[in-house]
Write a protein that holds these residues in place. Sequence first.
Motif, mmCIF file in Angstrom:
data_model
loop_
_atom_site.group_PDB
_atom_site.id
_atom_site.type_symbol
_atom_site.label_atom_id
_atom_site.label_comp_id
_atom_site.label_asym_id
_atom_site.label_seq_id
_atom_site.Cartn_x
_atom_site.Cartn_y
_atom_site.Cartn_z
ATOM 1 N N ALA A 1 0.829 -1.218 0.000
ATOM 2 C CA ALA A 1 0.000 0.000 0.000
ATOM 3 C C ALA A 1 0.857 1.260 0.000
ATOM 4 O O ALA A 1 0.508 2.255 -0.639
ATOM 5 N N ILE A 2 1.980 1.218 0.714
ATOM 6 C CA ILE A 2 2.894 2.369 0.723
ATOM 7 C C ILE A 2 3.367 2.633 -0.706
ATOM 8 O O ILE A 2 3.396 3.773 -1.183
ATOM 9 N N ASP A 3 3.714 1.550 -1.385
ATOM 10 C CA ASP A 3 4.179 1.688 -2.762
ATOM 11 C C ASP A 3 3.066 2.229 -3.660
ATOM 12 O O ASP A 3 3.282 3.144 -4.457
ATOM 13 N N ALA A 4 1.865 1.667 -3.485
ATOM 14 C CA ALA A 4 0.736 2.118 -4.306
ATOM 15 C C ALA A 4 0.445 3.593 -4.050
ATOM 16 O O ALA A 4 0.208 4.366 -4.989
ATOM 17 N N ALA A 5 0.491 3.994 -2.783
ATOM 18 C CA ALA A 5 0.123 5.369 -2.428
ATOM 19 C C ALA A 5 1.127 6.386 -2.951
ATOM 20 O O ALA A 5 0.824 7.577 -3.043
ATOM 21 N N SER A 6 2.333 5.922 -3.289
ATOM 22 C CA SER A 6 3.341 6.867 -3.773
ATOM 23 C C SER A 6 3.214 7.086 -5.285
ATOM 24 O O SER A 6 3.925 7.909 -5.847
ATOM 25 N N GLY A 7 2.319 6.337 -5.923
ATOM 26 C CA GLY A 7 2.136 6.502 -7.358
ATOM 27 C C GLY A 7 0.818 7.188 -7.674
ATOM 28 O O GLY A 7 0.076 7.582 -6.781
ATOM 29 N N ILE A 8 0.541 7.328 -8.940
ATOM 30 C CA ILE A 8 -0.723 7.948 -9.358
ATOM 31 C C ILE A 8 -1.806 6.888 -9.366
ATOM 32 O O ILE A 8 -1.655 5.826 -9.977
#
Length: 280
Positions: A140-147
């Motif tokens: 989720a951290i990774d997802a939240a850092s993208g568009i």
Amino acid sequence: MAEPLTILNIGGHPKDAILYAGGTMAKHAARGDHVCIMTPTTGLSHHLAAIKEYRDSGEMPNMGDLVAERKRELVDAAAELGVSDVRFLGYNDEIMLPREDMISDIADIIGEIRPNVIVTHWPYDTVPAHAVTTQMTLLAIDAASGIRPGKPYAPTGGDTGGEAAQIFYHTHVGRTNVLENLTIRIPTTVIDITDTIHQKATAMNKFTSQHYGEDSPLQRKLSEGMDGTGAATHLRVSYAESFVAHNPEVYEYLPVSEYRRKLSKRSPEEVLRAMTRMEL
Ligand SMILES: [Zn+2]
């Protein structure tokens, strides 16, 4: 004082965020930091009182009522710590696997509150809901850092993604077995929670579905055993919660905390008093 922190404190089951980090959260809330407590699951598979009732009577309890009860317990417990931002995602924990919809929900929260600090379970915890929650959090951290179209966006703030400057994992073992003995958790970060231990005790006693409560010795026994020994004794304080930092921290100079220097000025008598103090 530095700018207030935003902390996302995660527990795989409703009570975990408080059991493993509640004393620390109470301190941060009192200091003016924003603390958000989140659990992805209802924790219903571990509603011990309902399991006993079901076993004794043979009658299936009303699941909706049980979920509401578990949510209320968490909200009440968080309130004892001065925390009002509670996110109860409500997923079934009967069989815990990483799920895209849960990861997306966690990413939404990260995008919304933009935590500087995330606290969660040790990634190899042998309780499935714990380890899976951490796996989902990292995704989720990774997802939240993208568009993410239509979703809150947390700009990348380093290799943890999002604005989470640091992730802290719990050091307590979930279950003691050979696997966990092989991966000993050495704390990098220990928080003295002596001044919030009673708040934590009151909070934990809200979880009556799991045999906690004012009339039950469970909280006292667990807290004296988990918070009152180990790291606390070695660092000469009465109660402590300990964590492993995911990333090495960055400093301008070699760090020694002001607090550690203050503690080192105590007399041998004061140290012994702190080490042997029992509040619960
Ligand atoms: Zn748990």
